[in-house]
Design a protein around this motif. Structure first.
Motif, mmCIF file in Angstrom:
data_model
loop_
_atom_site.group_PDB
_atom_site.id
_atom_site.type_symbol
_atom_site.label_atom_id
_atom_site.label_comp_id
_atom_site.label_asym_id
_atom_site.label_seq_id
_atom_site.Cartn_x
_atom_site.Cartn_y
_atom_site.Cartn_z
ATOM 1 N N LYS A 1 0.801 -1.312 -0.015
ATOM 2 C CA LYS A 1 -0.126 0.000 -0.050
ATOM 3 C C LYS A 1 0.855 1.386 -0.003
ATOM 4 N N LYS A 2 2.049 1.116 -0.818
ATOM 5 C CA LYS A 2 2.848 2.311 -0.686
ATOM 6 C C LYS A 2 2.952 2.743 -2.316
ATOM 7 N N PHE A 3 3.238 1.946 -3.361
ATOM 8 C CA PHE A 3 3.632 2.373 -4.608
ATOM 9 C C PHE A 3 2.272 2.820 -5.502
ATOM 10 N N ILE A 4 2.475 3.571 -6.143
ATOM 11 C CA ILE A 4 1.387 4.119 -7.198
ATOM 12 C C ILE A 4 1.342 3.062 -8.489
ATOM 13 N N GLU A 5 -0.011 2.567 -8.649
ATOM 14 C CA GLU A 5 -0.101 2.099 -9.761
ATOM 15 C C GLU A 5 -1.040 2.681 -10.980
ATOM 16 N N GLU A 6 -2.380 2.864 -10.743
ATOM 17 C CA GLU A 6 -3.106 3.620 -11.874
ATOM 18 C C GLU A 6 -4.378 4.133 -11.098
ATOM 19 N N VAL A 7 -5.073 4.841 -12.004
ATOM 20 C CA VAL A 7 -6.296 5.599 -11.638
ATOM 21 C C VAL A 7 -7.632 4.571 -12.183
ATOM 22 N N GLY A 8 -8.570 4.531 -11.747
ATOM 23 C CA GLY A 8 -9.752 3.640 -12.084
ATOM 24 C C GLY A 8 -9.730 3.380 -13.674
#
Length: 357
Positions: A227-234
């Motif tokens: 719960k730390k690294f950014i993945e994507e927006v919805g």
């Protein structure tokens, strides 16, 4: 060998809404494309038929085990009345990658692209002419075998439906507010995050609903482990301009490989703007903002093309990006991509495919 395409004309044509009355994905054209699959025959019986409800057995496996994949692309009408598709081969390549992940038989990409073009020729009058509007194309595959056994289906249907649309976001090219989700997880590496499959999206509804109730346009997902690294927006991949360099999360098996994302990266490289694909934490973004190095944030996707982000909220902390103004780079990327897509700008990259009338 290309199988003969059957065409059944719709004799009961629907009235079209005016372009300024269109909501995203609410109205559909007069025809749709259908093709069947069985283990013995493979993909067969391609046909364009009147748009109509689908009749399935209650035991069809799509209802019980969610074996389905889909795509999204657009057709654009140019000022000189040509019809253009934007990198459609990439969409069908990705559809096949999604199918592989969901144990669905793959399609002949060139064949289905030719069938799509025939469908567009038939329903070409539905392609909007107003600037900022287009015809959204939704190819999808569903498992149709009536069987409650926990195994891949033996039969499938492939569909293409069409919908005239305007802007995906009410804000248009104006910056949106994004909520960083901490409780729920969209996907993890080894799962189905890299595939366009229905479960990825319905599992995100609860987080999106909460964000919407708080006045946010979208959710920004973090990795499912730390719960730390950014993945994507919805509905978008995401980019950050930090101190002159553009950074986007590296594809890791749980992030969708966006066609617009790829095009943005290729444009930036061509413009000699530094662009990096790497892991990036949400803490790093907030730290960059605190130090005055965060210049722009924007999402990219077929529906919105480029959507600037004006505000991010995470862990009760809120930051404003570029004074909630559309950044210079986001605007240039949007103008360039939409210019190429609609034929207003030259296409030096060979990205567009013209549909012969």
């Amino acid at each position: 060998m290309k199988e003969q395409l059957t065409i059944i004309e719709n004799t009961n044509r629907k009235p079209r809404l005016a372009d300024d009355q269109l909501a995203f994905g609410k109205q559909f054209t007069d025809h749709m494309f259908v093709m069947d699959y069985s283990i013995d025959v493979g993909w067969h019986d391609p046909r364009v038929i009147p748009y109509e409800p689908i009749t399935l057995d209650p035991a069809a496996m799509i209802f019980h085990y969610g074996q389905t994949v889909f795509e999204g692309l657009k057709a654009y009408r140019t000022e000189d009345e040509r019809i253009l598709l934007f990198r459609p081969e990439k969409n069908f390549q990705r559809l096949n990658r999604s199918s592989d992940r969901l144990s669905i038989p793959t399609l002949d990409e060139e064949l289905v692209l030719s069938y799509l073009q025939e469908l567009l020729r038939i329903d070409q009058d539905w392609i909007p002419t107003t600037e900022g509007y287009s015809l959204y194309i939704r190819p999808f595959i569903i498992a149709t075998e009536p069987n409650l056994s926990l195994a891949p289906s033996g039969t499938y249907q492939f569909y293409i439906i069409l919908s005239p649309v305007g802007s995906y976001y009410r804000e248009g090219i104006n910056p949106v507010k994004i909520f960083v989700e901490e409780e729920f997880t969209r996907a993890v590496r080894g799962g189905t995050g890299m595939a366009k499959t229905a479960g990825n999206y319905s599992a995100a509804y609860i987080a999106q609903q909460r964000a919407t109730e708080k006045g946010f346009s979208q959710v920004l997902w973090l990795d499912g482990v730390e719960k730390k690294f950014i993945e994507e927006v919805g509905s978008m991949n995401v980019f950050f301009k930090i101190n002159g360099e553009v950074v986007t999360p590296k594809l890791n098996g749980s992030i969708l490989e966006g066609i617009t994302r790829l095009s943005i990266i290729e444009l930036l490289k061509d413009w000699q703007i530094p662009v990096v694909e790497r892991r990036i934490s949400i803490e790093e973004i907030f730290q960059a903002h605190e130090e005055g190095r965060l210049e722009e944030v924007f999402g990219t996707g077929t529906a919105a093309v480029v959507s600037p982000v004006g505000e991010l909220t995470w862990n009760s902390r809120q930051i404003t990006i570029n004074n909630k103004q559309t950044g210079e780079l986001a605007k240039k990327l949007y103008d360039t991509l939409t210019g190429i897509q609609t034929g207003k700008q030259n296409d030096p990259y060979g990205w567009t495919v013209e549909v012969e009338k």
